[in-house]
Each structure stands twice: as C-alpha cells, then as structure tokens.
Write a protein that holds these residues in place. Structure first.
Motif, short mmCIF file in Angstrom:
data_model
loop_
_atom_site.label_atom_id
_atom_site.label_comp_id
_atom_site.label_asym_id
_atom_site.label_seq_id
_atom_site.Cartn_x
_atom_site.Cartn_y
_atom_site.Cartn_z
N HIS A 11 0.81 -1.22 0.00
CA HIS A 11 0.00 0.00 0.00
C HIS A 11 0.84 1.27 0.00
O HIS A 11 0.31 2.35 -0.19
CB HIS A 11 -0.95 0.01 1.20
N THR A 19 -7.47 3.44 -4.79
CA THR A 19 -8.49 2.83 -3.95
C THR A 19 -9.86 2.98 -4.61
O THR A 19 -10.05 3.75 -5.56
CB THR A 19 -8.53 3.51 -2.57
N THR A 20 -10.83 2.26 -4.10
CA THR A 20 -12.20 2.33 -4.61
C THR A 20 -12.74 3.76 -4.50
O THR A 20 -13.36 4.27 -5.43
CB THR A 20 -13.11 1.36 -3.85
N GLN A 21 -12.47 4.40 -3.37
CA GLN A 21 -12.95 5.77 -3.18
C GLN A 21 -12.29 6.72 -4.18
O GLN A 21 -12.95 7.61 -4.72
CB GLN A 21 -12.68 6.24 -1.75
N GLN A 22 -11.02 6.53 -4.45
CA GLN A 22 -10.33 7.37 -5.43
C GLN A 22 -10.94 7.17 -6.82
O GLN A 22 -11.13 8.14 -7.56
CB GLN A 22 -8.84 7.06 -5.44
#
Length: 84
Positions: A11, A19-22
């Motif tokens: 990471h 990331t998913t949020q990004q």
C-alpha cells in the motif's frame, strides 16, 4: 536492491492501484466535466443558431497608406534604426 528501496508493503508503493474511493472520485469528476462540456456545447450551438449565419470573425477595415509618410522605414518596410 533492498538497501536502496526499502519495502513499505503493497500500500505504500509509488505505483499502487487507486483505492475504490479514489476511483469513485475520479469517475464523478469525469462525469461532472463531461456534463459541463455538453452544457457549453449546447450554449454555443444555441448562440450560433440565434445569429443565423452571422460571420464568425469581424473584418478589419483596411487603411489607405498611399502618399503618407512611412516614418523612416526603408522601401521594404524594415526600420533601419530599430532602437530609436
């Protein structure tokens, strides 16, 4: 190689996958930008339609310089004294 590039785990790597949020944020920004572009294009189309074929550029009137003083320019319009 580990003496130059310490291992900080998967990471912390510089090329780690977003990331998913990004990815959601990127997607939302892209949708917002596409929507804004479409709105601008529609406004431009509407503006063009309202002008009914008006010219896009405006003509600049030509000035008749025959018989006028050339201000010291040489025959080929190059200033022999550019520093004055």
């Amino acid at each position: 190689m580990s003496e130059f590039f310490p291992d900080h785990g998967p990471h912390q790597h510089a090329h780690a996958a977003p990331t998913t949020q990004q990815m959601r944020t990127i997607g939302q920004r892209r949708r917002d930008a596409e929507e804004k572009l479409e709105q601008h294009l529609q406004e431009a189309r509407h503006k063009d339609e309202s002008h009914h074929g008006a010219p896009i550029t405006q003509a600049v009137p030509l000035i008749d310089v025959a018989g006028q003083d050339d201000g010291g320019l040489a025959a080929d319009n190059i200033d022999p004294n550019p520093g004055r």
